[in-house]
Motif scaffolding. Structure first.
Motif, PDB file in Angstrom:
ATOM      1  N   ARG A 125     -11.847  13.474 -22.376  1.00 27.76           N
ATOM      2  CA  ARG A 125     -12.146  14.676 -23.037  1.00 27.76           C
ATOM      3  C   ARG A 125     -11.149  15.681 -22.876  1.00 27.76           C
ATOM      4  O   ARG A 125     -10.730  16.699 -23.765  1.00 27.76           O
ATOM      5  CB  ARG A 125     -13.360  15.492 -22.541  1.00 27.76           C
ATOM      6  CG  ARG A 125     -14.586  14.668 -22.573  1.00 27.76           C
ATOM      7  CD  ARG A 125     -15.671  15.213 -23.494  1.00 27.76           C
ATOM      8  NE  ARG A 125     -15.624  16.856 -23.559  1.00 27.76           N
ATOM      9  CZ  ARG A 125     -16.264  17.290 -24.565  1.00 27.76           C
ATOM     10  NH1 ARG A 125     -16.816  16.756 -25.386  1.00 27.76           N
ATOM     11  NH2 ARG A 125     -16.148  18.475 -24.634  1.00 27.76           N
ATOM     12  N   HIS A 126     -10.338  15.594 -21.554  1.00 25.36           N
ATOM     13  CA  HIS A 126      -9.070  16.465 -21.332  1.00 25.36           C
ATOM     14  C   HIS A 126      -8.128  15.998 -22.387  1.00 25.36           C
ATOM     15  O   HIS A 126      -7.326  16.887 -22.704  1.00 25.36           O
ATOM     16  CB  HIS A 126      -8.602  16.235 -19.993  1.00 25.36           C
ATOM     17  CG  HIS A 126      -7.392  16.922 -19.750  1.00 25.36           C
ATOM     18  ND1 HIS A 126      -7.576  18.353 -19.470  1.00 25.36           N
ATOM     19  CD2 HIS A 126      -6.300  16.413 -19.454  1.00 25.36           C
ATOM     20  CE1 HIS A 126      -6.065  18.799 -18.978  1.00 25.36           C
ATOM     21  NE2 HIS A 126      -5.389  17.908 -19.177  1.00 25.36           N
ATOM     22  N   SER A 183     -10.079   5.174  -9.153  1.00 25.49           N
ATOM     23  CA  SER A 183     -10.509   6.062 -10.521  1.00 25.49           C
ATOM     24  C   SER A 183      -9.401   6.258 -11.228  1.00 25.49           C
ATOM     25  O   SER A 183      -9.166   6.174 -12.378  1.00 25.49           O
ATOM     26  CB  SER A 183     -10.747   7.530  -9.850  1.00 25.49           C
ATOM     27  OG  SER A 183     -10.869   8.512 -10.946  1.00 25.49           O
ATOM     28  N   TYR A 209     -14.745   9.761 -18.350  1.00 23.69           N
ATOM     29  CA  TYR A 209     -15.125  10.473 -19.404  1.00 23.69           C
ATOM     30  C   TYR A 209     -14.542  12.010 -19.533  1.00 23.69           C
ATOM     31  O   TYR A 209     -13.854  12.405 -20.614  1.00 23.69           O
ATOM     32  CB  TYR A 209     -16.966  11.017 -19.315  1.00 23.69           C
ATOM     33  CG  TYR A 209     -17.460  11.998 -20.307  1.00 23.69           C
ATOM     34  CD1 TYR A 209     -17.494  11.616 -21.589  1.00 23.69           C
ATOM     35  CD2 TYR A 209     -17.771  13.202 -19.924  1.00 23.69           C
ATOM     36  CE1 TYR A 209     -17.945  12.518 -22.444  1.00 23.69           C
ATOM     37  CE2 TYR A 209     -18.313  14.233 -20.459  1.00 23.69           C
ATOM     38  CZ  TYR A 209     -18.509  13.879 -22.057  1.00 23.69           C
ATOM     39  OH  TYR A 209     -18.916  14.818 -22.876  1.00 23.69           O
ATOM     40  N   LYS A 210     -14.457  12.684 -18.100  1.00 23.32           N
ATOM     41  CA  LYS A 210     -13.595  13.784 -18.269  1.00 23.32           C
ATOM     42  C   LYS A 210     -12.140  13.858 -18.675  1.00 23.32           C
ATOM     43  O   LYS A 210     -11.704  14.681 -19.252  1.00 23.32           O
ATOM     44  CB  LYS A 210     -13.930  14.641 -16.704  1.00 23.32           C
ATOM     45  CG  LYS A 210     -15.244  15.058 -16.549  1.00 23.32           C
ATOM     46  CD  LYS A 210     -15.489  15.512 -15.190  1.00 23.32           C
ATOM     47  CE  LYS A 210     -16.780  16.217 -14.897  1.00 23.32           C
ATOM     48  NZ  LYS A 210     -17.113  16.392 -13.679  1.00 23.32           N
ATOM     49  N   GLN A 211     -11.659  12.783 -17.962  1.00 25.53           N
ATOM     50  CA  GLN A 211     -10.030  12.437 -18.426  1.00 25.53           C
ATOM     51  C   GLN A 211     -10.105  12.258 -19.630  1.00 25.53           C
ATOM     52  O   GLN A 211      -8.826  12.933 -20.338  1.00 25.53           O
ATOM     53  CB  GLN A 211      -9.719  11.344 -17.507  1.00 25.53           C
ATOM     54  CG  GLN A 211      -9.535  11.524 -15.995  1.00 25.53           C
ATOM     55  CD  GLN A 211      -9.035  10.355 -15.285  1.00 25.53           C
ATOM     56  OE1 GLN A 211      -8.057  10.213 -15.059  1.00 25.53           O
ATOM     57  NE2 GLN A 211     -10.283   9.769 -14.619  1.00 25.53           N
ATOM     58  N   ARG A 216      -8.558  15.246 -25.247  1.00 18.44           N
ATOM     59  CA  ARG A 216      -9.179  15.608 -26.721  1.00 18.44           C
ATOM     60  C   ARG A 216      -9.686  14.344 -27.568  1.00 18.44           C
ATOM     61  O   ARG A 216      -9.577  14.386 -28.755  1.00 18.44           O
ATOM     62  CB  ARG A 216      -8.339  16.617 -27.552  1.00 18.44           C
ATOM     63  CG  ARG A 216      -8.106  17.697 -26.641  1.00 18.44           C
ATOM     64  CD  ARG A 216      -7.263  18.635 -27.774  1.00 18.44           C
ATOM     65  NE  ARG A 216      -6.335  19.877 -26.988  1.00 18.44           N
ATOM     66  CZ  ARG A 216      -5.404  19.771 -26.626  1.00 18.44           C
ATOM     67  NH1 ARG A 216      -4.518  18.618 -26.899  1.00 18.44           N
ATOM     68  NH2 ARG A 216      -4.547  20.543 -25.827  1.00 18.44           N
ATOM     69  N   TYR A 260      -9.018   4.273 -15.107  1.00 19.32           N
ATOM     70  CA  TYR A 260      -8.641   5.021 -16.230  1.00 19.32           C
ATOM     71  C   TYR A 260      -7.498   4.392 -16.749  1.00 19.32           C
ATOM     72  O   TYR A 260      -7.400   4.426 -18.174  1.00 19.32           O
ATOM     73  CB  TYR A 260      -8.295   6.549 -15.799  1.00 19.32           C
ATOM     74  CG  TYR A 260      -7.942   7.460 -17.100  1.00 19.32           C
ATOM     75  CD1 TYR A 260      -8.934   7.752 -17.945  1.00 19.32           C
ATOM     76  CD2 TYR A 260      -6.837   8.075 -17.286  1.00 19.32           C
ATOM     77  CE1 TYR A 260      -8.326   8.363 -19.149  1.00 19.32           C
ATOM     78  CE2 TYR A 260      -6.490   8.819 -18.026  1.00 19.32           C
ATOM     79  CZ  TYR A 260      -7.169   8.904 -19.216  1.00 19.32           C
ATOM     80  OH  TYR A 260      -6.842   9.773 -20.266  1.00 19.32           O
ATOM     81  N   GLN A 319     -18.290   9.169 -15.044  1.00 19.75           N
ATOM     82  CA  GLN A 319     -17.959  10.799 -15.350  1.00 19.75           C
ATOM     83  C   GLN A 319     -16.478  11.062 -15.108  1.00 19.75           C
ATOM     84  O   GLN A 319     -15.923  11.731 -16.057  1.00 19.75           O
ATOM     85  CB  GLN A 319     -18.822  11.582 -14.222  1.00 19.75           C
ATOM     86  CG  GLN A 319     -20.159  11.778 -14.566  1.00 19.75           C
ATOM     87  CD  GLN A 319     -20.447  12.703 -15.922  1.00 19.75           C
ATOM     88  OE1 GLN A 319     -19.533  13.305 -16.195  1.00 19.75           O
ATOM     89  NE2 GLN A 319     -21.365  12.499 -16.523  1.00 19.75           N
ATOM     90  N   SER A 320     -15.715  10.618 -14.374  1.00 16.91           N
ATOM     91  CA  SER A 320     -14.482  10.712 -14.163  1.00 16.91           C
ATOM     92  C   SER A 320     -13.690  10.295 -15.450  1.00 16.91           C
ATOM     93  O   SER A 320     -12.901  11.010 -15.872  1.00 16.91           O
ATOM     94  CB  SER A 320     -13.957  10.117 -12.944  1.00 16.91           C
ATOM     95  OG  SER A 320     -12.404  10.151 -12.711  1.00 16.91           O
TER      96      SER A 320
END
Length: 184
Positions: free
Chosen positions: A37-38, A126, A33-35, A40, A130, A30-31
């Motif tokens: 998405r941030h 994390s 994924y969110k990074q 774009r 990434y 999830q971490s």
């Protein structure tokens, strides 16, 4: 996608699929994924899949990264880039070593990469993870290792240099932008 200042139409990047493999921690998936998405990036977080038995290398209790790449490529459409996420140790053949442990491996260029959290320091897993994901995305887009010591595309050379990496260097950013990726 038109990139500001580029003056030309860059291709849209492919959809990026994050594929957790058996036992990979959901919070870490999830971490990442969110990074992404941030930034774009068009990204999808897939449901976990079992690790293929054929990729297991019993003598060293590892999974062969090249076998995992073949497995991942067969699972998704040709218009995607898939990044396998695993907590297990992975290896490849490198520099005359049959079973060289790695943080990640990606086809260069290609549609698949695999990244392992096994060799990362627990206190900053994390952030390190990434950065390795970004490195392997770079390989899938054709980027080679970079001599710039702070670039995400530097060669780990058997270690873990992620604490020294701060971003893609200007040359690597330009090559990624030419491919439609707005990664920084």
């Amino acid at each position: 996608m038109l990139l500001a200042g580029a003056g030309c139409q860059a291709p849209a990047p492919p959809v990026l699929v994050l594929q957790p493999l058996q036992g990979f921690p959901a919070p870490l998936a999830q971490s990442v994924y969110k990074q992404l998405r941030h930034q774009r990036v068009p990204v999808v977080l897939a449901r976990p899949r079992p690790l293929p038995r054929a990729a297991y290398y019993r003598p060293r209790h590892r999974y062969r990264a090249d076998s995992l790449l073949r497995f991942l490529t067969r699972q998704f459409r040709a218009d995607t880039v898939v990044i396998g996420l695993t907590r297990h140790d992975i290896s490849t053949t490198k520099n005359g070593h049959l079973d060289w442990g790695v943080l990640g491996l990606g086809y260069q260029p290609g549609r698949a990469a695999v990244v392992s959290s096994f060799r990362l320091r627990p206190r900053s897993v994390s952030t390190q993870f990434y950065k390795v994901v970004l490195h392997e995305i770079g390989h899938t887009q054709g980027l080679p290792h970079c001599p710039e010591p702070t670039c995400f595309m530097r060669d780990a050379e058997g270690g873990n240099p992620t604490d020294a990496e701060t971003s893609f260097c200007p040359r690597c950013v330009a090559r990624l932008r030419d491919q439609g990726w707005a990664l920084e």
